[in-house]
Design an enzyme around this catalytic site. Structure first.
Site, short mmCIF file in Angstrom:
data_model
loop_
_atom_site.label_atom_id
_atom_site.label_comp_id
_atom_site.label_asym_id
_atom_site.label_seq_id
_atom_site.Cartn_x
_atom_site.Cartn_y
_atom_site.Cartn_z
N ASP A 30 0.77 -1.25 0.00
CA ASP A 30 0.00 0.00 0.00
C ASP A 30 0.80 1.31 0.00
O ASP A 30 1.74 1.45 0.78
CB ASP A 30 -0.87 0.10 1.26
CG ASP A 30 -1.59 -1.16 1.62
OD1 ASP A 30 -1.53 -2.12 0.84
OD2 ASP A 30 -2.21 -1.18 2.68
N GLU A 81 -10.46 -2.50 4.49
CA GLU A 81 -9.12 -1.96 4.76
C GLU A 81 -8.98 -0.59 4.10
O GLU A 81 -9.76 -0.21 3.22
CB GLU A 81 -8.04 -2.89 4.16
CG GLU A 81 -8.05 -4.29 4.74
CD GLU A 81 -6.94 -5.20 4.19
OE1 GLU A 81 -6.36 -5.93 4.99
OE2 GLU A 81 -6.68 -5.18 2.98
#
Ligand code: FRU
Length: 500
Positions: A43, A222
Protein backbone atom coordinates in the site's frame (compact mmCIF):
# COMPACT_ATOMS: atom_id res chain seq x y z
CA UNK A 1 37.26 -5.11 -45.49
CA UNK A 2 33.87 -6.80 -45.79
CA UNK A 3 34.43 -8.59 -42.49
CA UNK A 4 35.21 -5.31 -40.78
CA UNK A 5 32.06 -3.63 -42.03
CA UNK A 6 29.88 -6.58 -40.96
CA UNK A 7 31.50 -6.42 -37.54
CA UNK A 8 30.89 -2.67 -37.50
CA UNK A 9 27.19 -3.14 -38.36
CA UNK A 10 26.89 -5.78 -35.68
CA UNK A 11 28.47 -3.52 -33.07
CA UNK A 12 26.16 -0.66 -34.05
CA UNK A 13 23.15 -2.96 -33.79
CA UNK A 14 24.35 -4.07 -30.38
CA UNK A 15 24.80 -0.49 -29.21
CA UNK A 16 21.34 0.55 -30.34
CA UNK A 17 19.70 -2.50 -28.82
CA UNK A 18 21.50 -1.84 -25.54
CA UNK A 19 20.18 1.73 -25.76
CA UNK A 20 16.66 0.29 -25.74
CA UNK A 21 17.59 -2.31 -23.17
CA UNK A 22 19.10 0.46 -21.04
CA UNK A 23 15.68 1.72 -20.15
CA UNK A 24 14.74 -1.88 -19.49
CA UNK A 25 17.68 -2.99 -17.42
CA UNK A 26 15.44 -5.43 -15.64
CA UNK A 27 12.70 -7.43 -17.26
CA UNK A 28 9.19 -6.13 -16.42
CA UNK A 29 10.51 -2.99 -14.67
CA UNK A 30 7.86 -0.22 -15.00
CA UNK A 31 9.36 2.92 -16.55
CA UNK A 32 7.04 5.64 -15.24
CA UNK A 33 5.20 3.99 -12.37
CA UNK A 34 6.88 4.06 -8.99
CA UNK A 35 8.64 0.86 -7.95
CA UNK A 36 11.16 0.45 -5.14
CA UNK A 37 14.65 -0.41 -6.40
CA UNK A 38 14.54 -3.69 -4.53
CA UNK A 39 12.30 -5.82 -2.35
CA UNK A 40 8.69 -5.84 -1.32
CA UNK A 41 6.18 -2.98 -1.50
CA UNK A 42 2.43 -2.82 -0.91
CA UNK A 43 0.00 0.00 0.00
CA UNK A 44 0.82 3.67 -0.58
CA UNK A 45 0.87 5.39 2.82
CA UNK A 46 0.98 8.93 4.14
CA UNK A 47 0.73 10.59 0.74
CA UNK A 48 1.00 14.31 1.37
CA UNK A 49 2.02 17.49 -0.44
CA UNK A 50 4.33 19.71 1.61
CA UNK A 51 6.61 22.63 0.71
CA UNK A 52 6.48 21.93 -3.01
CA UNK A 53 7.14 18.20 -2.69
CA UNK A 54 4.82 15.21 -2.97
CA UNK A 55 5.63 12.51 -0.45
CA UNK A 56 4.82 8.90 -0.98
CA UNK A 57 5.38 6.50 1.88
CA UNK A 58 4.61 2.85 1.37
CA UNK A 59 4.38 -0.51 3.04
CA UNK A 60 7.87 -1.85 2.61
CA UNK A 61 9.88 -4.90 3.62
CA UNK A 62 13.54 -4.11 2.94
CA UNK A 63 14.89 -7.64 3.48
CA UNK A 64 12.99 -9.71 0.96
CA UNK A 65 10.68 -9.49 -2.00
CA UNK A 66 7.82 -11.14 -0.17
CA UNK A 67 5.62 -9.48 2.49
CA UNK A 68 7.34 -9.32 5.92
CA UNK A 69 7.73 -7.02 8.95
CA UNK A 70 6.41 -3.74 7.63
CA UNK A 71 8.31 -0.45 7.45
CA UNK A 72 7.32 2.80 5.79
CA UNK A 73 9.45 3.24 2.69
CA UNK A 74 9.65 6.76 1.30
CA UNK A 75 9.82 8.44 -2.11
CA UNK A 76 9.49 12.07 -3.16
CA UNK A 77 8.45 13.86 -6.32
CA UNK A 78 7.87 17.37 -7.63
CA UNK A 79 5.10 16.22 -9.97
CA UNK A 80 3.76 12.79 -8.84
CA UNK A 81 5.28 11.27 -11.98
CA UNK A 82 9.06 11.14 -11.45
CA UNK A 83 9.70 9.64 -8.03
CA UNK A 84 12.96 9.45 -6.15
CA UNK A 85 13.38 6.74 -3.55
CA UNK A 86 14.49 8.04 -0.13
CA UNK A 87 15.75 6.32 3.00
CA UNK A 88 13.21 4.32 5.02
CA UNK A 89 11.04 6.62 7.13
CA UNK A 90 9.60 4.36 9.85
CA UNK A 91 10.97 1.12 11.27
CA UNK A 92 9.13 -1.51 13.33
CA UNK A 93 9.54 -1.09 17.11
CA UNK A 94 8.43 -2.66 20.39
CA UNK A 95 4.78 -1.90 19.59
CA UNK A 96 4.97 -3.79 16.32
CA UNK A 97 5.23 -3.48 12.57
CA UNK A 98 4.31 -0.20 10.90
CA UNK A 99 1.13 -0.86 8.95
CA UNK A 100 -0.75 1.50 6.65
CA UNK A 101 -1.81 5.02 7.51
CA UNK A 102 -1.78 8.64 6.45
CA UNK A 103 0.08 11.91 6.99
CA UNK A 104 -1.10 15.48 7.51
CA UNK A 105 0.48 18.91 7.70
CA UNK A 106 -0.29 20.31 11.16
CA UNK A 107 -0.59 23.94 10.02
CA UNK A 108 -1.94 25.21 13.36
CA UNK A 109 0.45 23.17 15.48
CA UNK A 110 -2.48 21.43 17.18
CA UNK A 111 -0.24 18.59 18.36
CA UNK A 112 2.48 20.90 19.66
CA UNK A 113 5.23 19.21 17.63
CA UNK A 114 5.83 22.44 15.69
CA UNK A 115 4.07 24.62 13.15
CA UNK A 116 3.69 22.85 9.83
CA UNK A 117 5.04 19.61 11.27
CA UNK A 118 4.31 16.55 9.17
CA UNK A 119 2.42 14.10 11.34
CA UNK A 120 2.02 10.46 10.35
CA UNK A 121 -0.83 8.42 11.78
CA UNK A 122 -0.39 4.68 11.30
CA UNK A 123 -1.27 1.26 12.66
CA UNK A 124 1.08 -0.57 14.95
CA UNK A 125 0.63 -4.29 14.30
CA UNK A 126 2.06 -6.41 17.10
CA UNK A 127 3.00 -9.89 15.83
CA UNK A 128 3.51 -11.24 19.37
CA UNK A 129 0.00 -10.35 20.47
CA UNK A 130 -1.30 -11.56 17.13
CA UNK A 131 0.10 -15.03 17.93
CA UNK A 132 -1.42 -14.90 21.39
CA UNK A 133 -4.77 -14.08 19.76
CA UNK A 134 -5.56 -11.26 22.16
CA UNK A 135 -7.69 -9.70 19.42
CA UNK A 136 -6.04 -6.40 20.35
CA UNK A 137 -2.84 -6.54 18.32
CA UNK A 138 -3.60 -3.50 16.16
CA UNK A 139 -3.47 0.01 17.63
CA UNK A 140 -3.05 3.49 16.15
CA UNK A 141 0.09 5.57 16.69
CA UNK A 142 1.64 8.82 15.51
CA UNK A 143 5.08 10.15 14.56
CA UNK A 144 6.22 13.58 13.40
CA UNK A 145 8.83 15.10 11.15
CA UNK A 146 10.21 18.64 11.32
CA UNK A 147 12.58 18.26 8.37
CA UNK A 148 10.23 17.64 5.46
CA UNK A 149 9.77 13.94 6.03
CA UNK A 150 13.47 13.07 6.16
CA UNK A 151 13.55 11.94 9.79
CA UNK A 152 10.71 10.94 12.05
CA UNK A 153 10.19 10.86 15.79
CA UNK A 154 7.60 8.52 17.21
CA UNK A 155 5.34 10.02 19.87
CA UNK A 156 6.36 8.88 23.38
CA UNK A 157 2.83 8.05 24.42
CA UNK A 158 1.93 5.77 21.54
CA UNK A 159 -0.47 4.21 20.87
CA UNK A 160 -2.97 7.05 20.67
CA UNK A 161 -5.94 4.73 20.00
CA UNK A 162 -6.11 1.46 21.94
CA UNK A 163 -7.80 -1.56 20.48
CA UNK A 164 -11.24 -2.35 22.00
CA UNK A 165 -10.97 -6.01 20.90
CA UNK A 166 -11.41 -5.88 17.13
CA UNK A 167 -9.06 -8.21 15.22
CA UNK A 168 -8.81 -5.99 12.12
CA UNK A 169 -8.44 -2.45 13.39
CA UNK A 170 -6.27 -0.45 11.06
CA UNK A 171 -5.27 1.98 8.30
CA UNK A 172 -6.17 5.40 9.81
CA UNK A 173 -6.78 8.20 7.30
CA UNK A 174 -6.87 11.63 8.91
CA UNK A 175 -8.14 14.96 7.60
CA UNK A 176 -8.87 18.38 9.08
CA UNK A 177 -12.62 19.12 9.44
CA UNK A 178 -12.70 22.90 9.21
CA UNK A 179 -16.36 23.55 10.22
CA UNK A 180 -15.69 22.08 13.67
CA UNK A 181 -11.96 22.79 13.76
CA UNK A 182 -10.99 19.21 14.54
CA UNK A 183 -9.24 16.24 13.02
CA UNK A 184 -11.34 13.35 11.76
CA UNK A 185 -9.90 9.85 11.57
CA UNK A 186 -11.45 7.17 9.38
CA UNK A 187 -10.52 3.65 10.45
CA UNK A 188 -11.17 0.23 8.92
CA UNK A 189 -12.59 -1.93 11.67
CA UNK A 190 -13.12 -5.42 10.27
CA UNK A 191 -16.43 -5.22 8.39
CA UNK A 192 -17.20 -1.54 8.91
CA UNK A 193 -15.70 1.91 9.28
CA UNK A 194 -15.30 3.68 12.61
CA UNK A 195 -14.86 7.46 12.78
CA UNK A 196 -12.90 9.22 15.51
CA UNK A 197 -12.18 12.90 16.12
CA UNK A 198 -9.47 14.84 17.91
CA UNK A 199 -8.42 18.42 18.64
CA UNK A 200 -4.69 17.57 18.68
CA UNK A 201 -4.01 14.24 16.89
CA UNK A 202 -3.22 12.71 20.29
CA UNK A 203 -6.52 12.24 22.13
CA UNK A 204 -9.23 10.63 20.04
CA UNK A 205 -12.97 10.27 20.63
CA UNK A 206 -15.01 7.58 18.93
CA UNK A 207 -17.80 9.27 16.95
CA UNK A 208 -19.76 6.69 14.97
CA UNK A 209 -19.54 3.73 12.64
CA UNK A 210 -20.71 3.01 9.14
CA UNK A 211 -21.23 0.16 6.77
CA UNK A 212 -21.98 -3.10 8.62
CA UNK A 213 -24.91 -3.56 6.25
CA UNK A 214 -23.79 -1.54 3.26
CA UNK A 215 -21.61 -2.12 0.25
CA UNK A 216 -19.52 -5.16 -0.58
CA UNK A 217 -18.64 -7.58 2.22
CA UNK A 218 -16.81 -10.30 0.34
CA UNK A 219 -13.70 -9.66 2.45
CA UNK A 220 -12.18 -7.54 5.21
CA UNK A 221 -12.47 -3.75 4.98
CA UNK A 222 -9.12 -1.96 4.76
CA UNK A 223 -7.51 1.36 3.83
CA UNK A 224 -10.42 3.83 3.90
CA UNK A 225 -10.48 7.50 2.92
CA UNK A 226 -13.00 10.30 3.45
CA UNK A 227 -13.08 13.65 1.63
CA UNK A 228 -15.55 16.08 0.05
CA UNK A 229 -15.78 16.90 -3.65
CA UNK A 230 -17.70 19.90 -4.94
CA UNK A 231 -20.41 18.78 -7.32
CA UNK A 232 -23.10 20.96 -8.82
CA UNK A 233 -22.47 23.61 -6.20
CA UNK A 234 -22.44 21.45 -3.10
CA UNK A 235 -20.06 19.24 -1.17
CA UNK A 236 -20.56 15.52 -1.65
CA UNK A 237 -18.58 13.34 0.76
CA UNK A 238 -16.76 10.36 -0.68
CA UNK A 239 -15.94 7.40 1.53
CA UNK A 240 -13.47 4.99 -0.06
CA UNK A 241 -13.28 1.51 1.43
CA UNK A 242 -10.81 -0.99 0.08
CA UNK A 243 -11.82 -4.61 0.41
CA UNK A 244 -9.91 -7.87 0.21
CA UNK A 245 -11.05 -10.21 -1.23
CA UNK A 246 -14.44 -9.46 -2.78
CA UNK A 247 -13.51 -7.22 -5.72
CA UNK A 248 -15.61 -7.21 -8.91
CA UNK A 249 -13.01 -9.28 -10.80
CA UNK A 250 -11.81 -11.24 -7.73
CA UNK A 251 -9.38 -10.40 -4.99
CA UNK A 252 -8.53 -6.91 -3.80
CA UNK A 253 -10.38 -3.79 -4.97
CA UNK A 254 -11.66 -0.39 -3.89
CA UNK A 255 -15.32 0.45 -3.39
CA UNK A 256 -16.74 3.87 -2.55
CA UNK A 257 -19.84 5.43 -1.07
CA UNK A 258 -21.18 8.92 -1.76
CA UNK A 259 -23.09 10.86 0.86
CA UNK A 260 -22.87 13.35 3.64
CA UNK A 261 -20.59 13.80 6.65
CA UNK A 262 -21.39 16.16 9.53
CA UNK A 263 -18.22 15.76 11.55
CA UNK A 264 -19.66 12.82 13.41
CA UNK A 265 -21.65 10.54 11.12
CA UNK A 266 -21.38 9.50 7.47
CA UNK A 267 -24.68 8.88 5.69
CA UNK A 268 -24.57 7.19 2.34
CA UNK A 269 -26.97 7.75 -0.50
CA UNK A 270 -25.37 5.20 -2.81
CA UNK A 271 -27.88 2.54 -3.82
CA UNK A 272 -25.46 0.14 -5.46
CA UNK A 273 -21.93 -1.00 -4.64
CA UNK A 274 -19.61 1.27 -6.59
CA UNK A 275 -16.05 0.48 -7.60
CA UNK A 276 -13.17 2.88 -8.08
CA UNK A 277 -11.55 0.60 -10.60
CA UNK A 278 -12.78 -2.63 -12.17
CA UNK A 279 -9.33 -3.96 -13.03
CA UNK A 280 -7.59 -6.32 -10.65
CA UNK A 281 -4.63 -4.07 -9.92
CA UNK A 282 -5.54 -0.96 -8.02
CA UNK A 283 -5.68 -1.69 -4.32
CA UNK A 284 -5.37 0.36 -1.13
CA UNK A 285 -5.96 3.46 -3.26
CA UNK A 286 -6.39 6.63 -1.22
CA UNK A 287 -5.85 10.34 -1.81
CA UNK A 288 -3.00 12.76 -1.09
CA UNK A 289 -3.40 15.19 1.82
CA UNK A 290 -2.96 18.93 1.48
CA UNK A 291 -3.57 19.27 -2.25
CA UNK A 292 -6.18 22.04 -1.94
CA UNK A 293 -9.15 21.55 -4.26
CA UNK A 294 -7.51 18.69 -6.07
CA UNK A 295 -8.35 15.14 -4.99
CA UNK A 296 -5.57 12.92 -6.24
CA UNK A 297 -5.72 9.17 -5.87
CA UNK A 298 -2.96 6.62 -6.14
CA UNK A 299 -3.12 2.89 -5.49
CA UNK A 300 -0.94 -0.16 -5.21
CA UNK A 301 -0.86 -1.79 -8.65
CA UNK A 302 -1.25 -5.37 -7.51
CA UNK A 303 -3.64 -7.76 -5.87
CA UNK A 304 -3.27 -9.95 -2.78
CA UNK A 305 -4.30 -12.92 -4.98
CA UNK A 306 -0.80 -13.01 -6.52
CA UNK A 307 1.24 -10.04 -5.24
CA UNK A 308 3.78 -12.35 -3.57
CA UNK A 309 4.22 -14.43 -6.73
CA UNK A 310 4.57 -11.92 -9.59
CA UNK A 311 7.70 -12.72 -11.64
CA UNK A 312 9.68 -9.52 -11.01
CA UNK A 313 13.16 -9.33 -9.56
CA UNK A 314 14.69 -7.85 -7.41
CA UNK A 315 11.52 -5.93 -6.42
CA UNK A 316 7.81 -6.57 -6.20
CA UNK A 317 4.99 -4.17 -7.01
CA UNK A 318 4.42 -0.76 -8.53
CA UNK A 319 1.92 2.02 -7.90
CA UNK A 320 -0.75 3.24 -10.30
CA UNK A 321 -0.42 6.57 -12.05
CA UNK A 322 -1.74 9.45 -9.90
CA UNK A 323 -5.35 10.19 -10.82
CA UNK A 324 -7.50 13.26 -10.48
CA UNK A 325 -10.94 12.56 -9.03
CA UNK A 326 -14.26 14.26 -9.81
CA UNK A 327 -17.96 13.40 -9.70
CA UNK A 328 -20.35 12.89 -12.58
CA UNK A 329 -24.08 12.30 -12.53
CA UNK A 330 -25.58 9.88 -15.06
CA UNK A 331 -29.37 9.65 -14.80
CA UNK A 332 -30.18 9.18 -11.12
CA UNK A 333 -26.74 7.98 -10.03
CA UNK A 334 -23.58 9.92 -9.33
CA UNK A 335 -20.18 8.31 -9.84
CA UNK A 336 -16.60 9.08 -9.00
CA UNK A 337 -14.50 9.60 -12.11
CA UNK A 338 -10.74 9.36 -12.31
CA UNK A 339 -8.34 10.43 -15.03
CA UNK A 340 -4.54 10.64 -15.14
CA UNK A 341 -3.23 13.83 -13.54
CA UNK A 342 -2.30 16.49 -16.08
CA UNK A 343 1.32 16.23 -14.89
CA UNK A 344 1.56 12.99 -16.86
CA UNK A 345 1.87 15.11 -20.01
CA UNK A 346 5.48 15.81 -19.08
CA UNK A 347 6.25 12.34 -20.45
CA UNK A 348 4.83 13.07 -23.90
CA UNK A 349 7.26 12.77 -26.79
CA UNK A 350 6.50 11.99 -30.43
CA UNK A 351 3.23 10.68 -31.78
CA UNK A 352 0.55 11.07 -34.40
CA UNK A 353 -3.13 11.86 -34.79
CA UNK A 354 -5.83 10.42 -37.01
CA UNK A 355 -9.31 11.66 -37.76
CA UNK A 356 -12.29 9.90 -39.20
CA UNK A 357 -10.77 6.53 -40.10
CA UNK A 358 -12.83 3.41 -40.86
CA UNK A 359 -11.65 0.26 -39.13
CA UNK A 360 -12.89 -2.83 -40.89
CA UNK A 361 -11.30 -5.96 -39.43
CA UNK A 362 -8.02 -4.34 -38.42
CA UNK A 363 -6.17 -1.05 -38.34
CA UNK A 364 -2.49 -1.74 -37.69
CA UNK A 365 -0.82 1.26 -36.09
CA UNK A 366 2.56 -0.36 -35.44
CA UNK A 367 4.45 1.33 -38.27
CA UNK A 368 2.98 4.73 -37.56
CA UNK A 369 3.70 4.41 -33.85
CA UNK A 370 7.38 3.55 -34.35
CA UNK A 371 7.57 2.68 -30.71
CA UNK A 372 9.88 -0.09 -29.59
CA UNK A 373 9.32 0.50 -25.91
CA UNK A 374 5.59 -0.09 -25.57
CA UNK A 375 5.27 3.05 -23.40
CA UNK A 376 2.41 5.12 -24.74
CA UNK A 377 -0.80 7.01 -24.24
CA UNK A 378 -3.70 6.49 -26.60
CA UNK A 379 -6.66 8.87 -26.67
CA UNK A 380 -9.37 7.63 -28.93
CA UNK A 381 -13.03 8.36 -29.69
CA UNK A 382 -15.55 6.26 -31.57
CA UNK A 383 -19.34 6.10 -31.71
CA UNK A 384 -20.97 3.28 -29.81
CA UNK A 385 -21.82 1.25 -32.91
CA UNK A 386 -20.04 -2.11 -32.65
CA UNK A 387 -17.61 -4.30 -30.72
CA UNK A 388 -14.00 -3.28 -30.99
CA UNK A 389 -10.66 -4.05 -29.38
CA UNK A 390 -7.27 -2.45 -28.99
CA UNK A 391 -4.55 -5.04 -29.15
CA UNK A 392 -1.07 -4.58 -27.69
CA UNK A 393 1.34 -7.23 -28.94
CA UNK A 394 5.02 -8.11 -29.28
CA UNK A 395 7.41 -10.21 -31.33
CA UNK A 396 6.97 -13.11 -28.93
CA UNK A 397 3.28 -13.34 -29.83
CA UNK A 398 1.96 -12.09 -26.48
CA UNK A 399 -1.28 -10.09 -26.63
CA UNK A 400 -3.06 -7.82 -24.21
CA UNK A 401 -6.55 -6.96 -25.39
CA UNK A 402 -8.58 -3.99 -24.23
CA UNK A 403 -12.06 -3.95 -25.66
CA UNK A 404 -15.72 -3.05 -25.71
CA UNK A 405 -18.54 -5.58 -25.96
CA UNK A 406 -21.56 -3.80 -27.34
CA UNK A 407 -24.17 -6.50 -26.62
CA UNK A 408 -23.17 -6.57 -22.96
CA UNK A 409 -22.32 -2.87 -22.84
CA UNK A 410 -19.08 -3.77 -21.08
CA UNK A 411 -15.42 -2.93 -21.31
CA UNK A 412 -12.86 -5.64 -20.80
CA UNK A 413 -9.17 -6.36 -20.48
CA UNK A 414 -8.06 -9.83 -21.49
CA UNK A 415 -4.60 -10.79 -20.27
CA UNK A 416 -4.95 -14.52 -20.87
CA UNK A 417 -2.27 -14.47 -23.61
CA UNK A 418 -0.27 -11.54 -22.30
CA UNK A 419 2.99 -13.38 -21.50
CA UNK A 420 3.92 -14.97 -18.20
CA UNK A 421 0.72 -16.00 -16.44
CA UNK A 422 1.52 -19.34 -14.82
CA UNK A 423 2.62 -18.01 -11.41
CA UNK A 424 -1.01 -17.99 -10.26
CA UNK A 425 -3.96 -20.01 -11.47
CA UNK A 426 -6.35 -17.11 -11.85
CA UNK A 427 -3.96 -14.54 -13.30
CA UNK A 428 -4.47 -15.16 -17.00
CA UNK A 429 -8.10 -14.12 -17.19
CA UNK A 430 -10.41 -11.64 -18.86
CA UNK A 431 -11.75 -8.86 -16.62
CA UNK A 432 -14.96 -7.03 -17.31
CA UNK A 433 -16.44 -3.68 -16.34
CA UNK A 434 -19.84 -2.08 -16.91
CA UNK A 435 -20.22 0.99 -19.08
CA UNK A 436 -22.15 3.68 -17.20
CA UNK A 437 -22.05 6.45 -19.77
CA UNK A 438 -25.08 6.85 -22.00
CA UNK A 439 -23.63 9.18 -24.63
CA UNK A 440 -23.15 7.72 -28.08
CA UNK A 441 -19.49 8.76 -28.10
CA UNK A 442 -17.01 6.43 -26.46
CA UNK A 443 -13.86 8.31 -25.48
CA UNK A 444 -11.02 6.15 -24.15
CA UNK A 445 -7.62 6.90 -22.72
CA UNK A 446 -5.13 4.09 -22.38
CA UNK A 447 -1.86 4.44 -20.52
CA UNK A 448 0.61 1.64 -21.19
CA UNK A 449 3.87 1.00 -19.37
CA UNK A 450 6.09 -2.07 -19.66
CA UNK A 451 3.92 -4.19 -17.40
CA UNK A 452 0.60 -2.42 -16.97
CA UNK A 453 -2.29 -0.86 -18.76
CA UNK A 454 -4.68 1.69 -17.28
CA UNK A 455 -7.96 2.23 -19.08
CA UNK A 456 -9.98 5.41 -18.48
CA UNK A 457 -13.20 5.02 -20.42
CA UNK A 458 -15.84 7.74 -20.80
CA UNK A 459 -13.61 10.37 -19.19
CA UNK A 460 -12.96 8.17 -16.19
CA UNK A 461 -16.48 6.86 -15.47
CA UNK A 462 -15.24 3.30 -15.93
CA UNK A 463 -11.65 2.60 -15.00
CA UNK A 464 -9.64 -0.62 -15.28
CA UNK A 465 -6.05 -1.22 -14.20
CA UNK A 466 -4.33 -4.50 -15.04
CA UNK A 467 -0.73 -5.62 -14.78
CA UNK A 468 0.83 -8.19 -17.11
CA UNK A 469 4.26 -9.66 -17.85
CA UNK A 470 5.09 -9.80 -21.57
CA UNK A 471 8.16 -11.61 -22.85
CA UNK A 472 9.34 -8.42 -24.60
CA UNK A 473 7.98 -4.86 -24.87
CA UNK A 474 4.51 -4.54 -26.42
CA UNK A 475 5.78 -2.69 -29.49
CA UNK A 476 2.82 -3.52 -31.76
CA UNK A 477 -0.57 -1.89 -31.67
CA UNK A 478 -3.73 -2.42 -33.65
CA UNK A 479 -7.42 -1.65 -33.43
CA UNK A 480 -9.77 -4.42 -34.46
CA UNK A 481 -13.47 -4.58 -35.17
CA UNK A 482 -15.13 -7.43 -37.02
CA UNK A 483 -18.27 -5.53 -38.00
CA UNK A 484 -16.41 -2.24 -38.29
CA UNK A 485 -16.21 1.06 -36.42
CA UNK A 486 -15.30 4.57 -37.33
CA UNK A 487 -12.43 6.06 -35.35
CA UNK A 488 -13.50 9.68 -35.08
CA UNK A 489 -10.41 10.92 -33.36
CA UNK A 490 -7.20 9.24 -32.32
CA UNK A 491 -4.08 10.59 -30.70
CA UNK A 492 -1.11 8.36 -30.04
CA UNK A 493 1.74 9.63 -27.89
CA UNK A 494 4.99 7.86 -27.12
CA UNK A 495 5.79 8.34 -23.44
CA UNK A 496 9.30 8.53 -22.07
CA UNK A 497 10.50 6.88 -18.86
CA UNK A 498 10.41 8.94 -15.69
CA UNK A 499 12.12 6.59 -13.28
CA UNK A 500 15.87 6.77 -12.79
C1 FRU B 1 -3.82 -3.68 2.80
C2 FRU B 1 -3.15 -4.07 4.11
C3 FRU B 1 -3.53 -3.08 5.19
C4 FRU B 1 -2.40 -3.23 6.17
C5 FRU B 1 -1.21 -3.45 5.25
C6 FRU B 1 -0.20 -4.40 5.79
O1 FRU B 1 -3.15 -4.12 1.68
O2 FRU B 1 -3.49 -5.38 4.44
O3 FRU B 1 -4.80 -3.33 5.74
O4 FRU B 1 -2.24 -2.10 6.97
O5 FRU B 1 -1.74 -3.97 4.05
O6 FRU B 1 0.93 -4.42 4.99
Amino acid sequence: MKKISIAFVLICALISSTAIAQAFKEKYRPQFHFTPKANWMNDPNGMVYHNGTYHLFYQYYPDDKIWGPMHWGHATSKDMIAWKEQPIALYPDSLGYIFSGSAVVDKNNTAGFGKDALVAIFTHHDPVQEKQKTGKHETQSIAYSLDDGKTWTKYKENPVIQNPGITDFRDPKVRWFEPQKKWVLTLATKDRITFYSSPDLKSWTRESEFGANEGGHGGVWECPDLFPIKHEGKDIWVLIVNINPGGPNKGSAGQYFLGDFDGKTFTSNSKETKWLDFGTDNYAAVTFSNTGDRNILMGWMSNWQYANQVPTDPWRSANTIARELALKTVGKETYLTSVPVKELDMLNTTGFSLKNVKVKAQLDLTDKAKNKTGLFRLDFTTKNTADFSIVLANEAGNELIVGYDKAKNQYYIDRSKSGKIDFEKGFGEKHIAPRFATESNIPLTLIADVASVELFADNGLTVMTDIFFPESPMSKLSIKSVSGINVDDLKYTVLKPSME
